[in-house]
Scaffold this motif. Structure first.
Motif, PDB file in Angstrom:
ATOM      1  N   ILE A 163     -50.888   9.063 -19.281  1.00  0.00           N
ATOM      2  CA  ILE A 163     -51.960   9.391 -20.002  1.00  0.00           C
ATOM      3  C   ILE A 163     -51.960  10.502 -20.899  1.00  0.00           C
ATOM      4  O   ILE A 163     -52.872  10.987 -21.806  1.00  0.00           O
ATOM      5  CB  ILE A 163     -53.126   9.806 -19.055  1.00  0.00           C
ATOM      6  CG1 ILE A 163     -52.824  10.969 -18.293  1.00  0.00           C
ATOM      7  CG2 ILE A 163     -53.748   8.507 -18.148  1.00  0.00           C
ATOM      8  CD1 ILE A 163     -53.894  11.334 -17.313  1.00  0.00           C
ATOM      9  N   VAL A 204     -55.936   7.653 -25.625  1.00  0.00           N
ATOM     10  CA  VAL A 204     -57.389   7.496 -24.980  1.00  0.00           C
ATOM     11  C   VAL A 204     -58.267   7.901 -26.139  1.00  0.00           C
ATOM     12  O   VAL A 204     -59.452   7.466 -26.369  1.00  0.00           O
ATOM     13  CB  VAL A 204     -57.721   7.935 -23.662  1.00  0.00           C
ATOM     14  CG1 VAL A 204     -57.687   9.425 -23.680  1.00  0.00           C
ATOM     15  CG2 VAL A 204     -58.812   7.268 -23.199  1.00  0.00           C
ATOM     16  N   LEU A 251     -56.307   3.465 -18.872  1.00  0.00           N
ATOM     17  CA  LEU A 251     -56.132   4.822 -19.158  1.00  0.00           C
ATOM     18  C   LEU A 251     -57.013   5.557 -18.749  1.00  0.00           C
ATOM     19  O   LEU A 251     -56.559   6.704 -18.032  1.00  0.00           O
ATOM     20  CB  LEU A 251     -56.177   5.006 -20.655  1.00  0.00           C
ATOM     21  CG  LEU A 251     -55.124   4.403 -21.498  1.00  0.00           C
ATOM     22  CD1 LEU A 251     -55.262   4.326 -23.071  1.00  0.00           C
ATOM     23  CD2 LEU A 251     -53.560   4.931 -21.133  1.00  0.00           C
TER      24      LEU A 251
END
Length: 326
Positions: A233, A261, A311
């Motif tokens: 992430i 993200v 994510l």
């Protein structure tokens, strides 16, 4: 694209109020937040509903016409982001400032508009900046404007289209361990850097610190060391393929210092605004296929439908895991 198997099964345990309350309490206690018991109790149902509403938005994407998918994906993402925030910030939303989107786009599109050349502008306050601060400790973005083409290139799955349509070179696969990254020597040629300058360039765009391991150069590869393990992430500027493989663009201009993200959020925000307020251009997109926009938009929407929940659930898992170890 098969990034996941039943990703929404990760939400199932949180349908238990007892379990959700206990998780919130663990997260708050790990941060030494006062009245963690009371706050965990108060936030149990909001947390459950954020996940539930997010899942409903994303489930509708599967059967909805593509013309309205950006709105469903964007607001589904927003709900999951709020769930992430509630694990970290028990007082969210503490002020009305954090309820705004935190990003703006050009009000009216110019003639001969091309989506890939469009850009969004970051605002000082709003959900985006609050989320970036709480989740990634990013209080200020290094750039206040981001072009769609560059944001799309932060997403590994789009690179096949860039290779086909724009004749771009493919990203190079990396081999990552907890202490080092193995890269092909051609990366140094692409970037026109030596190992030390290359590591400095990476470090400036990352939460990690990289150093060259000059005594390890074999079989056309070289090693660089990492100060801490890379997570899926927060692996930027490396590209994450959703199944634990990592890549690096051959173009140093592609390297941004924002997590993937965030790129999804910015693109979805822009697309959701376009499909609501630029009706003529949006309609023509699906009938006349102007420029190269259609394949990139179509590809991105199919990616976001799977990768955005992946994510964000990885982020939820990491917050819980980190809190449980304290």
């Amino acid at each position: 694209m098969e990034l996941q198997h039943n990703i929404w099964n990760k939400a199932l345990p949180f349908r238990s109020t007892n379990y959700t309350q206990s998780i919130l309490k663990i997260c708050y206690e790990a941060k030494a937040i006062k009245d963690s018991d009371v706050l965990a109790f108060q936030n149990t149902y909001p947390f459950i509903y954020y996940l539930e509403h997010g899942e409903k938005y994303f489930s509708q994407v599967q059967t909805s016409p593509i013309e309205i998918k950006p709105v469903l994906l964007f607001y589904g993402m927003v709900q999951l982001m709020k769930a992430c925030l509630l694990l970290n910030d028990p007082h969210y939303p503490e002020t009305s400032q954090v309820l705004a989107h935190g990003v703006t786009t050009r009000k009216r599109k110019k003639s001969q508009y091309i989506f890939l050349d469009d850009e969004v502008k970051i605002q000082k306050n709003g959900l985006l900046t609050h989320f970036s601060d709480k989740m990634f400790h990013v209080k200020h973005f290094s750039s206040e404007k981001y072009k769609m083409r560059l944001l799309l290139r932060q997403i590994w799955e789009t690179h096949s289209l860039f290779t086909q349509i724009e004749k771009k070179k493919k990203p190079s696969q990396l081999h990552i361990s907890n202490v080092a990254v193995k890269l092909p020597n051609k990366i140094l040629d692409d970037y026109q850097f030596g190992p030390s300058s290359f590591c400095s360039y990476l470090s400036e765009r990352s939460k990690h610190s990289y150093k060259p391991k000059l005594d390890h150069q074999t079989n056309g590869h070289f090693l660089i060391t990492i100060n801490s393990p890379i997570s899926s992430i927060q692996c930027h500027p490396f590209l994450y393929d959703g199944i634990e493989k990592y890549y690096l663009s051959p173009y140093k201009s592609d390297l941004l210092d924002i997590p993937e993200v965030i790129a999804h959020y910015l693109i979805l925000y822009n697309l959701s605004m376009i499909c609501r307020y630029e009706t003529e251009w949006w309609g023509e997109l699906f009938h006349h296929y102007p420029e190269s926009d259609y394949p990139f938009i179509y590809k991105f929407l199919s990616i976001a439908a799977e990768k955005v929940p992946l994510l964000l659930f990885l982020l939820i898992d990491k917050q819980i895991s980190d809190a449980s170890r304290k």
